[in-house]
Each structure stands twice: as structure tokens, then as C-alpha cells.
Write a protein that holds these residues in place. Structure first.
Motif, PDB file in Angstrom:
ATOM      1  N   PHE A 123       0.859  -1.186   0.000  1.00 18.15           N
ATOM      2  CA  PHE A 123       0.000   0.000   0.000  1.00 18.15           C
ATOM      3  C   PHE A 123       0.892   1.232   0.000  1.00 18.15           C
ATOM      4  CE2 PHE A 123      -2.407   3.231   2.596  1.00 18.15           C
ATOM      5  CZ  PHE A 123      -3.262   3.599   1.567  1.00 18.15           C
ATOM      6  N   ASN A 125       0.607   5.383  -0.235  1.00 24.49           N
ATOM      7  CA  ASN A 125      -0.119   6.648  -0.248  1.00 24.49           C
ATOM      8  C   ASN A 125       0.895   7.754  -0.005  1.00 24.49           C
ATOM      9  OD1 ASN A 125      -1.852   8.806  -0.032  1.00 24.49           O
ATOM     10  ND2 ASN A 125      -2.862   8.110   1.849  1.00 24.49           N
ATOM     11  N   ARG A 132       1.564  -5.032   3.772  1.00 19.86           N
ATOM     12  CA  ARG A 132       0.494  -5.553   4.614  1.00 19.86           C
ATOM     13  C   ARG A 132       0.182  -7.013   4.267  1.00 19.86           C
ATOM     14  NH1 ARG A 132      -4.206  -0.850   4.594  1.00 19.86           N
ATOM     15  NH2 ARG A 132      -2.972   0.856   5.536  1.00 19.86           N
ATOM     16  N   THR A 153      -8.560   0.280   2.317  1.00 20.67           N
ATOM     17  CA  THR A 153      -7.588   1.368   2.177  1.00 20.67           C
ATOM     18  C   THR A 153      -8.325   2.666   1.860  1.00 20.67           C
ATOM     19  OG1 THR A 153      -7.213   0.761  -0.153  1.00 20.67           O
ATOM     20  CG2 THR A 153      -5.680  -0.125   1.485  1.00 20.67           C
ATOM     21  N   SER A 154      -8.803   2.797   0.616  1.00 16.77           N
ATOM     22  CA  SER A 154      -9.558   3.982   0.210  1.00 16.77           C
ATOM     23  C   SER A 154     -10.247   3.702  -1.112  1.00 16.77           C
ATOM     24  CB  SER A 154      -8.633   5.198   0.059  1.00 16.77           C
ATOM     25  OG  SER A 154      -9.310   6.279  -0.541  1.00 16.77           O
TER      26      SER A 154
END
Length: 503
Positions: A123, A125, A132, A153-154
């Protein structure tokens, strides 16, 4: 340097250690980006004798200087590694939205080394970078994985992942992004699976710097308008996507049929662009910032092949359709959906099944070995073989090795239509001499995406070349190979160059 962040993200999957490094601007200038830059790092850092499915192989995601800029179709990325299918170089290209979001994390390239002890996903960002656990999505298909990882997550994030084919190291496994887009050829998904890397989830707002942002936007708007005007005039690409091509290649006698035993298919009208448009098309679907919008959201509303997804496009029609002698459109659409969900290259998948069909009909492989009859045109058997390939079940374990190894195992290597063990795409080289030379010289094995001479030999863009002569073809192939290398390195899509007559 403009168009670049000049930053690399390096992930050691064995230790889960993540590091970042700056890039020498000279390297970016010399190798441009995408394919060129990634190949430079692969050659520099990896033992060429390493097993492609070993921890010693390196997996690289690389964007170009046009990725995440206003440039129309500037949304591509390359996956570069050593191919488990060919044993040679792999550089697979994909669009969609993931490449732009990857670039917006503030990194131009991700390099994956080693092998994780357990399934993981990355992940990113911007400066929040985490390796993970992916134990909860291991074993799930591409669509399920994408939905689950976006939820945790998003919803703004974009996902590139493998399905069951990649997990099981099928040599035609693809890396899928945005559910329906594929870095498909040469088994790059198997390399990702061998590293226990299930997915990469990217999000961010760091666009690369531009030398003249206003000028770039103005040029991009003007270019999009020009392409849009052509599209409104009735472009086949916009109306049908590439599914209009089977009628063209069938007329020329170069449509792969029944594992290249023939060049024309009597059932082409049942599975061409018109049939798809009239029966199952919902709407056009573009990649990010693409004025062509040649993708196709489709749905089979009922029956045994009920489902919803994208495609099929030409290469799928010519491999899982005509290549296997299948004229049932609903079954062909379902086969395409399954390949997207399991994460499989439709070309190698279809042509491997086609090779098995020819071997069965000639008595080289028995029904006892396969577990069922496997004749040309049997769409139910084709779909069953796709499932078995993804999970390596029964005869699917042989199919998952690709047509070259399949045919070699059963004593008939001449049945496999390959270069460097990679299956031919949808142009029979006997009626397209330039494409034949391209297949022979491509450094990744047979691939139309290495320098699609069919633009001129088949479609007459920008000029029509005689497909039956070898005269002038070395120069033509060289020009196309170099042009495609440039586009792969820049982050620009080839189909837009086709439409803009930029080749």
C-alpha cells in the motif's frame, strides 16, 4: 528534469524492508522511462541465469514521463521482469487508471526483490508505505481482491493484483489493474505470485512537474479535440473497439483459425464487432484521459454464460474464439470474463487450448488424459479448460505451462505456434510477412505489441503495404519496433498514435 519525480521505491519482500532512492537524471535522459528505464535496472541488478520464479528474479513496475500528465492517453505503465514462459525478457504494458495513481504516489518506479514468507500486498499513499498481509485475499479472484483492498484502504485508491492463475504460477498469468486492464503477456503474473505479492494499491496527489504546464494543457486539449472529431465521424475503433478487426483479417485470410490450420473462419459473423454491439454491449469505457474510449462494458443477461465485465477485444476473439473454432458469442464473452477474473493472458490461454484441441483431434492426447473430449468448437470444454488452467487441476496443470511445453511433453512440438515459447497473436504471418518478421525478431517472443506492422500491412495506416512481400519489411519492422519502444518508454498508448497517424 520534467515529467519525472526522479524517485524509486524499492521493496525487499523477503524482509519487508522498504527504501527510497533518488535517480541520476542522466539515467532518466538516456533510457527515457517505462520499458527502457526498467530494462536498464533489470540488466544492471539481476543475474540473467536466475530462475524466473525464484526470489532472485526482480519485478519492476515502471511509468513514463507522460504518465500522470495531461497528455491524452498518457496513462501507461510497464511490468518488466524475466519471463517464466519464455525464459527471456518480459515487458508487459497496461493502461486503465492505476498507472496514473501509481505515478501520483511520488515515485516513478517500484522495484520488488526477493520473496515474502507469506502473502502480502503493498500500500502506497505518497509517504505512507506499508507491506500488509494479504492472507485474507489470497485465493480470491481479481474482482473480489480489488473490492476488498479498496474498502480497507480507500475508494480513491487504484489496485493492480493477481488472481488464482498468478497464485498457482500458471505461465500465462497476467497482472490485472482496475479489474479489467491487463499487463498480460509472458507470465508476469506468475512472477508476482512466486513472490507472494498479491497486489499493489496506490493513491496520491503528487503530479510530476512540467516545464510549461499551460502549453502542455493547451496541446493536450487540442489533440483530444482532433481525435474526438475523428471519432465522431464514425471511427471503427470507437464504435467497436478492436472487435471490428476479425472481419478485416478474415477477408485477408490471416485470421487464426483452429490453431492456425486455417486463415478464415466460417462463423466470424457470429462473434464480430457487430454481433457484440447488437447483443451484449452496454457502453464504451475509456482508460484515463483517453479520447478513443475503445473499451467495452458488456453483459450476457441470462443463460449458462450469464455475467458482466469488459470485452472481448480482437486478440481474445482470435484466440479463444476463432483459434479454438468457437462461434458461440456468449461463451466467448464468458471465457473473457473468466480470464480477467482469474488473471490470465487471453492469447496464450486461447492458443494453448487450441493446440490441445488439435492434438486431441489428431489422437496425440487421449480423452483419458484430458478428462473429457476436447474438440474444436466445443465452447463448454474451452471454458472448463480455462478453469482447470487457473487452478492447475488435472490436465489443466499441463495447459498452465503454455502450448510449447504442452506439445513438447506429448511428443509433437510442431503443434505449438510460438516464438521463444510464446504464442502468436491474431495475425497469421503467412499472409502478413512483416508480422512474421516481427514475431521472429521480437525480444520477448511473438507479440503484436512489439511493433505492430499490421497497421500498414492490414489497415493501411499511415500507408498501405503489400502484406505478401518481404521487400522493404526489415526497414519497416525496425521502424515499428523502435517506435513502440519509444511509446512504451514514454507512457503513451499505441492506439492513440495509430489514430493520430504518429507512427
Amino acid at each position: 528534469m520534467y515529467g519525472w519525480h526522479l524517485r524509486i521505491l524499492r521493496v525487499n519482500l523477503t524482509t519487508h524492508k522498504v527504501t527510497t532512492e533518488d535517480v541520476d537524471p542522466k539515467i532518466a535522459r538516456d533510457y527515457l522511462g517505462g520499458r527502457g528505464w526498467a530494462i536498464h535496472y533489470l540488466y544492471k541488478e539481476m543475474d540473467p541465469m536466475a530462475d524466473p520464479l525464484s526470489p532472485e528474479n526482480i519485478l519492476i513496475f515502471a511509468t513514463g514521463p507522460l504518465t500522470a500528465t495531461p497528455a491524452p492517453t498518457g496513462n501507461r505503465y510497464m511490468v518488466v521482469t524475466k519471463s517464466p514462459l519464455t525464459g527471456a525478457l518480459a515487458h508487459s504494458n497496461s493502461g486503465g487508471e492505476f498507472p496514473t495513481w501509481m505515478k501520483r504516489t511520488g515515485f516513478d518506479m517500484y522495484i520488488f526483490e526477493g520473496k515474502s514468507p507469506e502473502p502480502v500486498y503493498l500500500f502506497v499513499n505518497e509517504d505512507q508505505i506499508e507491506v500488509r498481509s494479504a492472507a485474507h485475499v489470497w485465493g480470491k479472484d481479481v474482482h473480489e481482491t480489488t473490492d476488498i483492498l479498496k474498502a480497507e484502504t480507500s475508494e480513491e485508491a487504484r489496485v493492480a493484483c493477481i488472481g488464482q492463475a498468478g497464485e498457482n504460477l500458471a505461465l500465462m498469468a497476467a497482472i490485472m489493474n482496475d479489474k479489467h486492464r491487463a499487463a498480460a503477456r509472458s507470465g508476469v503474473g506468475a512472477v508476482m505470485g512466486s513472490k507472494n505479492l498479491k497486489a499493489v494499491v496506490a493513491m496520491g496527489n503528487k503530479n510530476p512537474p512540467l516545464y510549461n504546464p499551460e502549453g502542455m494543457r493547451a496541446l493536450s486539449v487540442d489533440t483530444s479535440k482532433n481525435v474526438g472529431a475523428d471519432v465522431k465521424k464514425g471511427s471503427n475503433m470507437r464504435i467497436y473497439g478492436t472487435s471490428y478487426v476479425p472481419q478485416v483479417t478474415n477477408t485477408l485470410g490471416i485470421l487464426p483459425t483452429r490453431n492456425f490450420l486455417q486463415g478464415t473462419f466460417e462463423g466470424v459473423n457470429n462473434i464480430d464487432g457487430d454481433a457484440l454491439k447488437n447483443q451484449y454491449l452496454i457502453r464504451h469505457t475509456p482508460c484515463y484521459r483517453c479520447p478513443l474510449s475503445c473499451g467495452r462494458l458488456t453483459e450476457v443477461p441470462d443463460g449458462p454464460y450469464k455475467g458482466k465485465g469488459e470485452g472481448p477485444e480482437y486478440e481474445t476473439i482470435s484466440s479463444l474464439g476463432t483459434g479454438c473454432g468457437v462461434s458461440n458469442l456468449a461463451a466467448l464473452v464468458k471465457a473473457n470474463y473468466l480470464c480477467n477474473e482469474y488473471g490470465m493472458d487471453t492469447i496464450t490461454t486461447g492458443m494453448t487450448i487450441a493446440a490441445a484441441m488439435e492434438m486431441y483431434e489428431k489422437g496425440y492426447i487421449s480423452e483419458e488424459i484430458i478428462g473429457m473430449p476436447l474438440k474444436f468448437g466445443d465452447h463448454d470444454a474451452m471454458i472448463e479448460m480455462i478453469k482447470k488452467m487457473a487452478y492447475r487441476e488435472g490436465f489443466g496443470n499441463d495447459l498452465a505451462q503454455g502450448s510449447y511445453r504442452l506439445a513438447e511433453k506429448y511428443g509433437h512440438p510442431e503443434i505449438a505456434v510460438t516464438t521463444r515459447k510464446q504464442e502468436f497473436p491474431g495475425y497469421d504471418p503467412r499472409g502478413s510477412q512483416g508480422m512474421g518478421l516481427l514475431y521472429a525478431t521480437s525480444n520477448k517472443g511473438a507479440s503484436h505489441m512489439e511493433g505492430d506492422v499490421a497497421y500498414e500491412e492490414v489497415f493501411g495506416v499511415p500507408v498501405k503495404e503489400n502484406p505478401l512481400t518481404t521487400e522493404g519489411k526489415p526497414e519497416l519492422v525496425r521502424h515499428f519496433e523502435n517506435s513502440f519502444a519509444l511509446m512504451d518508454s514514454s507512457g503513451f498508448v499505441r492506439l492513440c498514435c495509430h489514430s493520430l497517424r504518429l507512427l
